[in-house]
Design a protein around this motif. Structure first.
Motif, PDB file in Angstrom:
ATOM      1  N   VAL A 137       0.845  -1.187   0.000  1.00 28.94           N
ATOM      2  CA  VAL A 137       0.000   0.000   0.000  1.00 28.94           C
ATOM      3  C   VAL A 137       0.881   1.237   0.000  1.00 28.94           C
ATOM      4  N   THR A 138       0.493   2.235  -0.769  1.00 31.45           N
ATOM      5  CA  THR A 138       1.161   3.526  -0.711  1.00 31.45           C
ATOM      6  C   THR A 138       0.310   4.486   0.098  1.00 31.45           C
ATOM      7  N   LEU A 139       0.916   5.106   1.084  1.00 34.74           N
ATOM      8  CA  LEU A 139       0.203   6.077   1.905  1.00 34.74           C
ATOM      9  C   LEU A 139       0.039   7.399   1.185  1.00 34.74           C
ATOM     10  N   SER A 140       0.927   7.650   0.240  1.00 36.05           N
ATOM     11  CA  SER A 140       0.865   8.879  -0.556  1.00 36.05           C
ATOM     12  C   SER A 140       0.420   8.533  -1.959  1.00 36.05           C
ATOM     13  N   THR A 141      -0.450   9.319  -2.533  1.00 38.20           N
ATOM     14  CA  THR A 141      -0.884   9.085  -3.907  1.00 38.20           C
ATOM     15  C   THR A 141       0.103   9.680  -4.894  1.00 38.20           C
ATOM     16  N   GLY A 142       1.269  10.055  -4.413  1.00 39.60           N
ATOM     17  CA  GLY A 142       2.301  10.574  -5.299  1.00 39.60           C
ATOM     18  C   GLY A 142       2.711  11.979  -4.914  1.00 39.60           C
ATOM     19  N   PRO A 143       3.690  12.521  -5.642  1.00 43.59           N
ATOM     20  CA  PRO A 143       4.178  13.872  -5.340  1.00 43.59           C
ATOM     21  C   PRO A 143       3.083  14.936  -5.392  1.00 43.59           C
ATOM     22  N   GLU A 144       2.022  14.671  -6.178  1.00 40.09           N
ATOM     23  CA  GLU A 144       0.944  15.656  -6.291  1.00 40.09           C
ATOM     24  C   GLU A 144       0.272  15.915  -4.952  1.00 40.09           C
ATOM     25  N   LEU A 145       0.218  14.899  -4.095  1.00 40.92           N
ATOM     26  CA  LEU A 145      -0.420  15.072  -2.789  1.00 40.92           C
ATOM     27  C   LEU A 145       0.401  16.010  -1.911  1.00 40.92           C
ATOM     28  N   ILE A 146       1.721  15.879  -1.978  1.00 38.92           N
ATOM     29  CA  ILE A 146       2.584  16.777  -1.217  1.00 38.92           C
ATOM     30  C   ILE A 146       2.378  18.217  -1.688  1.00 38.92           C
ATOM     31  N   ALA A 147       2.277  18.387  -3.001  1.00 36.52           N
ATOM     32  CA  ALA A 147       2.049  19.727  -3.559  1.00 36.52           C
ATOM     33  C   ALA A 147       0.710  20.294  -3.094  1.00 36.52           C
ATOM     34  N   LYS A 148      -0.309  19.417  -2.995  1.00 33.23           N
ATOM     35  CA  LYS A 148      -1.622  19.854  -2.538  1.00 33.23           C
ATOM     36  C   LYS A 148      -1.579  20.282  -1.077  1.00 33.23           C
ATOM     37  N   GLN A 149      -0.813  19.574  -0.253  1.00 28.94           N
ATOM     38  CA  GLN A 149      -0.668  19.975   1.146  1.00 28.94           C
ATOM     39  C   GLN A 149      -0.048  21.366   1.240  1.00 28.94           C
ATOM     40  N   LEU A 150       0.940  21.613   0.412  1.00 24.08           N
ATOM     41  CA  LEU A 150       1.593  22.921   0.416  1.00 24.08           C
ATOM     42  C   LEU A 150       0.605  24.008   0.010  1.00 24.08           C
ATOM     43  N   GLN A 151      -0.247  23.698  -0.954  1.00 27.59           N
ATOM     44  CA  GLN A 151      -1.251  24.669  -1.404  1.00 27.59           C
ATOM     45  C   GLN A 151      -2.242  24.985  -0.289  1.00 27.59           C
ATOM     46  N   ILE A 152      -2.702  23.962   0.430  1.00 30.94           N
ATOM     47  CA  ILE A 152      -3.646  24.164   1.533  1.00 30.94           C
ATOM     48  C   ILE A 152      -3.008  24.986   2.647  1.00 30.94           C
ATOM     49  N   LEU A 153      -1.745  24.702   2.941  1.00 33.26           N
ATOM     50  CA  LEU A 153      -1.031  25.471   3.957  1.00 33.26           C
ATOM     51  C   LEU A 153      -0.941  26.938   3.547  1.00 33.26           C
ATOM     52  N   ASN A 154      -0.709  27.176   2.273  1.00 36.25           N
ATOM     53  CA  ASN A 154      -0.622  28.545   1.754  1.00 36.25           C
ATOM     54  C   ASN A 154      -1.958  29.277   1.871  1.00 36.25           C
ATOM     55  N   GLU A 155      -3.057  28.517   1.704  1.00 39.62           N
ATOM     56  CA  GLU A 155      -4.388  29.111   1.855  1.00 39.62           C
ATOM     57  C   GLU A 155      -4.668  29.470   3.310  1.00 39.62           C
ATOM     58  N   ALA A 156      -4.192  28.636   4.226  1.00 45.17           N
ATOM     59  CA  ALA A 156      -4.529  28.807   5.634  1.00 45.17           C
ATOM     60  C   ALA A 156      -3.728  29.909   6.312  1.00 45.17           C
ATOM     61  N   VAL A 157      -2.521  30.144   5.838  1.00 41.75           N
ATOM     62  CA  VAL A 157      -1.626  31.094   6.503  1.00 41.75           C
ATOM     63  C   VAL A 157      -1.444  32.333   5.622  1.00 41.75           C
ATOM     64  N   PRO A 158      -1.935  33.492   6.063  1.00 43.20           N
ATOM     65  CA  PRO A 158      -1.831  34.710   5.239  1.00 43.20           C
ATOM     66  C   PRO A 158      -0.383  35.181   5.101  1.00 43.20           C
ATOM     67  N   ASN A 159      -0.092  35.726   3.922  1.00 40.74           N
ATOM     68  CA  ASN A 159       1.226  36.322   3.647  1.00 40.74           C
ATOM     69  C   ASN A 159       2.372  35.340   3.859  1.00 40.74           C
ATOM     70  N   LEU A 160       2.132  34.108   3.551  1.00 40.05           N
ATOM     71  CA  LEU A 160       3.164  33.086   3.703  1.00 40.05           C
ATOM     72  C   LEU A 160       4.207  33.228   2.593  1.00 40.05           C
ATOM     73  N   SER A 161       5.479  33.210   2.965  1.00 39.09           N
ATOM     74  CA  SER A 161       6.536  33.321   1.953  1.00 39.09           C
ATOM     75  C   SER A 161       7.608  32.247   2.102  1.00 39.09           C
ATOM     76  N   ARG A 162       7.811  31.762   3.348  1.00 39.64           N
ATOM     77  CA  ARG A 162       8.842  30.751   3.599  1.00 39.64           C
ATOM     78  C   ARG A 162       8.222  29.585   4.364  1.00 39.64           C
ATOM     79  N   VAL A 163       8.429  28.369   3.848  1.00 34.93           N
ATOM     80  CA  VAL A 163       7.863  27.171   4.458  1.00 34.93           C
ATOM     81  C   VAL A 163       8.993  26.215   4.826  1.00 34.93           C
ATOM     82  N   GLY A 164       8.981  25.766   6.083  1.00 31.30           N
ATOM     83  CA  GLY A 164       9.950  24.775   6.525  1.00 31.30           C
ATOM     84  C   GLY A 164       9.473  23.369   6.224  1.00 31.30           C
ATOM     85  N   ILE A 165      10.395  22.490   5.900  1.00 32.30           N
ATOM     86  CA  ILE A 165      10.078  21.085   5.663  1.00 32.30           C
ATOM     87  C   ILE A 165      10.763  20.260   6.738  1.00 32.30           C
TER      88      ILE A 165
END
Length: 322
Positions: A137-165
Motif C-alpha cells: 500500500v502507498t500512503l501517498s498518492t504521489g508527489p501531487e499530494l505533497i504539492a496539494k498539502q503545500l497549497q492548503i497550507l498557503n491558503e490557511a496562513v496569510p502572507n506566507l513566503s517561507r515554508v519549513g520542511i
C-alpha cells in the motif's frame, strides 16, 4: 504505529475472525518477518490484524520481529537476518526499511505498509504491475499530494513566503522535486530541517524558527508518528502552523492534515498479506492506493497560533476539531 482500537475498527469484528479462522488450512504454520525502524515494542498492529484474519501466533503463525531503534545503519543487517529465516512474507512500514529489504532479497515477498511514492523510490515498476517481489500500500498518492498539502497550507496562513520542511531522513522518492515545483508556482521558498533521531526534533524547530519560516510541512515516518504529540506541542510553542498527511496529527494538535485514512490504508495492507499467504504472487498484486483524501482542521490549534482559517477552507474540511 496506530492504536489497537483504531486497528481493530479497520479490520472488522468478531464474525470476520471466526470465518477467517475457519478458512485457514489445518496444521499449516505460516512464518512472517516484521521489520521496524523504530524501538522494540511488545505488540504491533500486525499482531492484531493477523489475529482478526484467523492467523494466531503459536497456533498457525510464527512472527519474526526485528527493530532498528532508529539506527538506520542496522536495517541492512536486520533485513538480511530476516531473509535468511525464509519467511513466507516480510512486512514493513516505511521507506528506509523497504529500501533495505529490496537490497536484501529479490525472492521473498515483501508487503509495504505506508510506503511513500514507491514508484519514484524505485521499489516497484508501477502501481498497477509491481512486477517483482514487492507490493502493498502507498500512503501517498504521489508527489501531487505533497504539492496539494503545500497549497492548503498557503491558503490557511496569510502572507506566507517561507515554508519549513520537517523531514525524517531515509525517505526516498520524488517528493523534493514536487515540493520545489509547487513552491515555485505558489511563490514560496522552502527550507529543510532534517531529523535522524528523536533527539533532533526539538533542534529542528529551533532551526526553522531561526530561518523565519511562516509554517511547516512534515515529511515523516515511524519516528514522527511516534512523536506526533511532541511535534504538535512544539508547533504551538514556536507558533508555526503545520500540515501532515494523517488526521492523527491534527488530533494531537497540529493545525492541518490532508491525506488518506490510515484505517483504510492498513486494511488494504492486511488484505495483501492474506492473499500472499494463500499463494498469490506479490508481482501480480497491484499496489493499493487510498480512494479518499480527507482534510482535517484543528481550530483549537488555529486559535493558539492566532490564525483565522478562511471560510472557503473550512467549508471543504471533512472534520473540524474545536
Amino acid at each position: 504505529m496506530i492504536s489497537r482500537r483504531t486497528f481493530l475498527h479497520a479490520v472488522g469484528g468478531a464474525v470476520l475472525v471466526t470465518r477467517a479462522a475457519a478458512a485457514q488450512p489445518a496444521g499449516k504454520m505460516y512464518r512472517i518477518g516484521y521489520l521496524s525502524e523504530g524501538p522494540n515494542q511488545p505488540s504491533t498492529p500486525l499482531d492484531d490484524s493477523l489475529r482478526e484474519l484467523g492467523y494466531v501466533e503459536g497456533r498457525n503463525l510464527k512472527v519474526e520481529r526485528r527493530f532498528a531503534a532508529f539506527k538506520h545503519d542496522r536495517l541492512q543487517d536486520l533485513s538480511a537476518e530476516l531473509v535468511r529465516l525464509k519467511p513466507d512474507v516480510i512486512v514493513t512500514a516505511g521507506n528506509p526499511q523497504i529500501a533495505a529489504l529490496k537490497q536484501a532479497t529479490t525472492t521473498v515477498p515483501i508487503v509495504m505498509i505506508w510506503a511513500i511514492d514507491p514508484v519514484g523510490a524505485g521499489f516497484v515498476t508501477s502501481l498497477a504491475r509491481p512486477g517483482g517481489n514487492i507490493t502493498g500500500v502507498t500512503l501517498s498518492t504521489g508527489p501531487e499530494l505533497i504539492a496539494k498539502q503545500l497549497q492548503i497550507l498557503n491558503e490557511a496562513v496569510p502572507n506566507l513566503s517561507r515554508v519549513g520542511i520537517l523531514r525524517q531522513t531515509g525517505r526516498l522518492g520524488a517528493e523534493t522535486a514536487a515540493l520545489e515545483s509547487a513552491a515555485q508556482k505558489l511563490g514560496l521558498t522552502i527550507l529543510f530541517a532534517d531529523i535522524r533521531t528523536p533527539s533532533d526534533i526539538e533542534g529542528a524547530f529551533t532551526t526553522l524558527t531561526r530561518s523565519r519560516v511562516g509554517a511547516f510541512l512534515i515529511l515523516g515516518g515511524t519516528m514522527t508518528w511516534l512523536r506526533r504529540q511532541q511535534i504538535a506541542d512544539l508547533a504551538v510553542q514556536h507558533r508555526l502552523p503545520g500540515v501532515h498527511l494523517l488526521r492523527q496529527y491534527a488530533e494531537a494538535g497540529l493545525l492541518l492534515t490532508y491525506g488518506p485514512s490510515l484505517v483504510a490504508t492498513v486494511q488494504l495492507a492486511v488484505t495483501h498479506i492474506d492473499k500472499i499467504l494463500k499463494g498469490a504472487r506479490p508481482g501480480d498484486l497491484p499496489v493499493a492506493e487510498p480512494t479518499k483524501l480527507e482534510l482535517v482542521i484543528n481550530l483549537k490549534a488555529a486559535k493558539a497560533l492566532g490564525l483565522t482559517i478562511p471560510p472557503s477552507l473550512l467549508q471543504r474540511a471533512d472534520q473540524v476539531i474545536e
